[in-house]
Design a protein around this motif. Structure first.
Motif, PDB file in Angstrom:
ATOM      1  N   ARG A  22       0.822  -1.209   0.000  1.00 62.68           N
ATOM      2  CA  ARG A  22       0.000   0.000   0.000  1.00 62.68           C
ATOM      3  C   ARG A  22       0.861   1.266   0.000  1.00 62.68           C
ATOM      4  O   ARG A  22       1.945   1.301   0.599  1.00 62.68           O
ATOM      5  CB  ARG A  22      -0.902   0.037   1.235  1.00 62.68           C
ATOM      6  CG  ARG A  22      -1.924  -1.079   1.320  1.00 62.68           C
ATOM      7  CD  ARG A  22      -2.995  -0.970   0.243  1.00 62.68           C
ATOM      8  NE  ARG A  22      -3.947  -2.055   0.312  1.00 62.68           N
ATOM      9  CZ  ARG A  22      -5.203  -1.926   0.691  1.00 62.68           C
ATOM     10  NH1 ARG A  22      -5.650  -0.727   1.038  1.00 62.68           N
ATOM     11  NH2 ARG A  22      -6.012  -2.958   0.718  1.00 62.68           N
TER      12      ARG A  22
ATOM     13  N   ASP B 193      -2.310   5.370   6.077  1.00 63.64           N
ATOM     14  CA  ASP B 193      -2.446   4.376   5.017  1.00 63.64           C
ATOM     15  C   ASP B 193      -3.754   4.490   4.243  1.00 63.64           C
ATOM     16  O   ASP B 193      -4.155   3.578   3.527  1.00 63.64           O
ATOM     17  CB  ASP B 193      -2.295   2.956   5.582  1.00 63.64           C
ATOM     18  CG  ASP B 193      -3.407   2.587   6.577  1.00 63.64           C
ATOM     19  OD1 ASP B 193      -4.381   3.357   6.693  1.00 63.64           O
ATOM     20  OD2 ASP B 193      -3.291   1.532   7.230  1.00 63.64           O
ATOM     21  N   GLY B 194      -4.428   5.630   4.373  1.00 59.59           N
ATOM     22  CA  GLY B 194      -5.693   5.831   3.675  1.00 59.59           C
ATOM     23  C   GLY B 194      -6.900   5.536   4.542  1.00 59.59           C
ATOM     24  O   GLY B 194      -7.997   6.032   4.277  1.00 59.59           O
TER      25      GLY B 194
ATOM     26  N   GLY C  80      -3.297   4.766   0.524  1.00 58.87           N
ATOM     27  CA  GLY C  80      -4.169   3.596   0.520  1.00 58.87           C
ATOM     28  C   GLY C  80      -4.205   2.869  -0.808  1.00 58.87           C
ATOM     29  O   GLY C  80      -4.745   1.761  -0.904  1.00 58.87           O
TER      30      GLY C  80
ATOM     31  N   CYS D  10       1.583   4.718   1.480  1.00 57.89           N
ATOM     32  CA  CYS D  10       1.363   5.382   2.777  1.00 57.89           C
ATOM     33  C   CYS D  10       2.113   6.711   2.790  1.00 57.89           C
ATOM     34  O   CYS D  10       3.158   6.846   2.147  1.00 57.89           O
ATOM     35  CB  CYS D  10       1.859   4.511   3.937  1.00 57.89           C
ATOM     36  SG  CYS D  10       1.001   2.941   4.111  1.00 57.89           S
TER      37      CYS D  10
END
Length: 674
Positions: free
Chosen positions: A580, A603-604, A670, A582
């Protein structure tokens, strides 16, 4: 023909006898509404105006999608929420989230809705607002919701036809197109277990542990999924036209999917759709987003653009084409082009297309005064935007504008110059530039002396000053000298550099005439040596400009490339690793850790902490704000006393040391790497 009129013709052709046409737009109040979202409104607005122009009745319908789930805490909310309290509201509808700011607005949604609607008033746009929380919770959609549940398997088949992966066994039977907001925790984290034969009563359970039944005929705290909700509302409101971003317009995107659902499930011919390109920003970087912090709102843009110029940019550009709002000098070109087209329109000289472009940009009750923005910036920079002095200079240069002629643009010119392009401002030096003066030839020094004597005498007007500036090089080098224009140009450069430390500036005769000569004469007087005060000022400036020397790291020869010895993996094994994007929010040292940093990431969905041994390769300021790739589903591990929830990707080689893999800032947090 204007692009909006072409669309209007198609709408009328589809349904020529309709009494009133509905042009729709909608936005979710996830945060401050940025100017990119405004294209949704502008596109529908111009189509509605085109329909009216053709003798039809049209209404601009705007839906606040405030019953959507709260997905992410935006940057401006985080700024007032240091303890991350708002993370606990994720999953609730926006109208169930409290207002994060100290205002009278009832909830989160109402704050951001009001912020946007206040700015919309300045564009003179009249809209018929729909608030989706009210529409759902009042039961207005109850029959539509029950209809969707009854046809859930057909809906699943339509959605499945647009997917690339095959459905899993039992997925079709378990599918429901509606989410129930849990009465205990308030979130949409519920799962429907079963439904009655008439599809009105459901059994459900929530992730919070609550279980219950829900009567869709009597209870209304539920919401259809987006691709079903959209076509349901098309039918309910009788929508004829609605635009959307190019992501919705892509093959297999939201509009195509929802159109099939509209026809096959709700029996309604979907409205005409116009996909539009996204808006760019020149002079700034990053993707506009209400949650990223780059939330360039209409209110912000109105500080440098008149509302008519904003509408004009949307009006003159086909929705399928991108354009930029400019924070750099491009804005002066845009104002110039607008003024030219507007003046031609007012004089009856504009062609049919340009006349339509301007007509769609006008705001009832407002008059436009086309005092050149470039000239306002130029003269304002000279006289510090002093209004009486600007009126005097305008009079002297033959354009006798008064304050009432440029009042709407003056503050915008000032704001743009000092906030967006401070490097373009012309600031007089604080002391004589001896270093430059000593590089001049004897002839060039004589030119400066002649100019100083002429200014000091003070017996000149604007025209005679302009003439004198061109005559001084002739007096020194002779009127018949070769390259006279080049010599005159160099003289002007020398004067600019001595006064404002730049080779170019506003028209020199205006500059010297507009400002009080006592403010700059000393900068041209080199008849006495450098003073102690000048020495001190020069030394202090040099110290302030010194940049700390950057440490240069010395690396060795590249490592020998090793053969690939790890066993082969298949695609499923690769996708088992969840990579992912970040964003690094904070980089902190860990007590007694020689090589590890504690990195706080977003991380979304939430903040997470990882520990990484890159302390010897990076300083915190080199990492904070950057975006990286993280193995997000790595089992947590305790490292140097800190629980690490993942691992970043980096390349390590003797030729480069450890180099973290950074990704472009345009990629949202994300985003999965695959």
């Amino acid at each position: 023909m204007h692009w909006a009129e072409k669309i209007a013709d198609k709408i009328i052709k589809r349904n020529p006898d309709k009494e009133e046409y509905v042009c729709a737009a909608g936005i979710s109040p996830s945060g401050s509404i940025h100017i990119g979202n405004f294209r949704d409104i502008a596109t529908s607005l111009f189509v509605a105006k085109a329909l009216v122009k053709k003798g039809k009745k049209a209404r601009l319908l705007f839906s606040w999608d405030e019953y959507d789930r709260f997905r992410k805490v935006p940057v401006n909310v985080k700024a007032v929420d240091p303890d991350n309290e708002f993370e606990k509201y994720i999953g609730l509808p926006y109208t169930s989230v409290p207002n994060p700011f100290e205002t009278q607005h009832a909830n989160y949604a109402k704050y951001f809705e009001a912020e946007f609607m206040d700015s919309i008033k300045k564009f003179g746009i009249e809209m018929d607002y729909r608030y989706q929380t009210d529409m759902y919770t009042s039961g207005k959609y109850k029959e539509d919701v029950i209809e969707a549940i009854k046809k859930r398997k057909e809906i699943f088949d339509i959605l499945d036809s647009f997917r690339t992966q095959d459905a899993e066994e039992g997925e079709r039977d378990a599918y429901f197109p509606v989410s129930i907001f849990c009465p205990e925790c308030g979130r949409d984290t519920t799962k429907i277990i079963s439904v009655s034969d008439d599809c009105t009563v459901a059994e459900y359970e929530c992730e919070c542990g609550h279980k219950g039944t829900f009567d869709f005929a009597k209870e209304f705290n539920c919401k259809l999924a987006w691709k079903i909700d959209w076509p349901m509302r098309w039918r309910y409101e009788g929508v004829d036209f609605e635009p959307g971003g190019k992501d919705h317009a892509s093959p297999g995107g939201s509009y195509e999917t929802s159109s099939v659902i509209s026809r096959k499930i709700f029996g309604f011919e979907p409205p005409m759709f116009q996909g539009y390109e996204f808006i760019g920003i020149k002079g700034s970087t990053g993707k506009m987003s209400g949650s990223s912090g780059l939330n360039l709102t209409p209110e912000t843009l109105l500080k440098i653009y008149e509302p008519e110029v904003i509408l004009w940019l949307y009006s003159k550009t086909d929705p399928k084409k991108a354009f930029d709002f400019c924070f750099d000098e491009g804005i002066l070109r845009q104002y110039f082009e607008f003024d030219k087209m507007y003046n031609e329109y007012m004089e009856g000289k504009a062609n049919e297309h340009n006349s339509s472009v301007i007509e769609y940009s006008l705001i009832e009750g407002r008059s436009i005064k086309t005092v050149p923005m470039g000239l306002l910036v130029q003269l304002g920079s000279i006289v510090d935007f002093n209004v009486p002095m600007m009126e005097t200079v305008f009079e002297k240069i033959g354009t006798p504008y008064k304050y009432k002629d440029f009042d709407t643009r003056l503050e915008r010119a000032k704001y743009w110059l000092y906030q967006c392009a401070p490097e373009s401002a012309n600031k007089l030096r604080g002391w004589r530039d001896w270093d430059l003066y000593n590089t001049l030839s004897d002839e060039e020094k004589k030119e400066i002396s002649l100019l100083y004597d002429y200014i000091k005498a003070g017996d000149y007007d604007l025209d005679s000053l302009n003439t004198k500036l061109y005559d001084i090089p002739k007096e020194v080098f002779g009127a018949d000298v070769e390259n006279l224009k080049k010599i005159q140009g160099q003289f002007f450069k020398n004067v600019y550099r001595l006064l404002i430390s730049k080779e170019r500036g506003p028209r020199l005769y205006l500059f010297l005439y507009a400002i009080d000569r006592e403010r700059f004469m000393h900068l041209l007087d080199f008849s006495f040596p450098k003073t102690e005060e000048e020495e001190a000022l020069e030394k202090a400036a040099m110290e302030a400009e010194k940049e700390p020397e950057k440490e240069v790291k010395v690396y060795g020869e590249p490592d020998e490339v090793q053969p690939i010895v790890e066993p082969e993996i298949n695609v499923d094994q690769f996708f088992a690793m969840d990579l992912r994007v970040c964003k690094i929010l904070k980089c902190q040292e860990i007590r007694k850790a020689h090589s590890n940093y504690k990195l706080t990431l977003f991380d979304g969905l939430r903040e997470r902490v990882i520990v990484s041994s890159i302390k010897n390769d990076y300083k915190p300021e080199e990492l904070e704000g950057k975006k990286i790739i993280v193995v997000a589903n790595l089992a947590p591990a305790r490292l140097t006393g800190v629980t690490s929830e993942g691992m970043l990707l980096a390349g390590t080689n003797n030729a480069c040391g450890c180099q973290v893999i950074f990704v472009d800032d345009i990629i949202p947090e994300g985003t999965r790497i695959c």
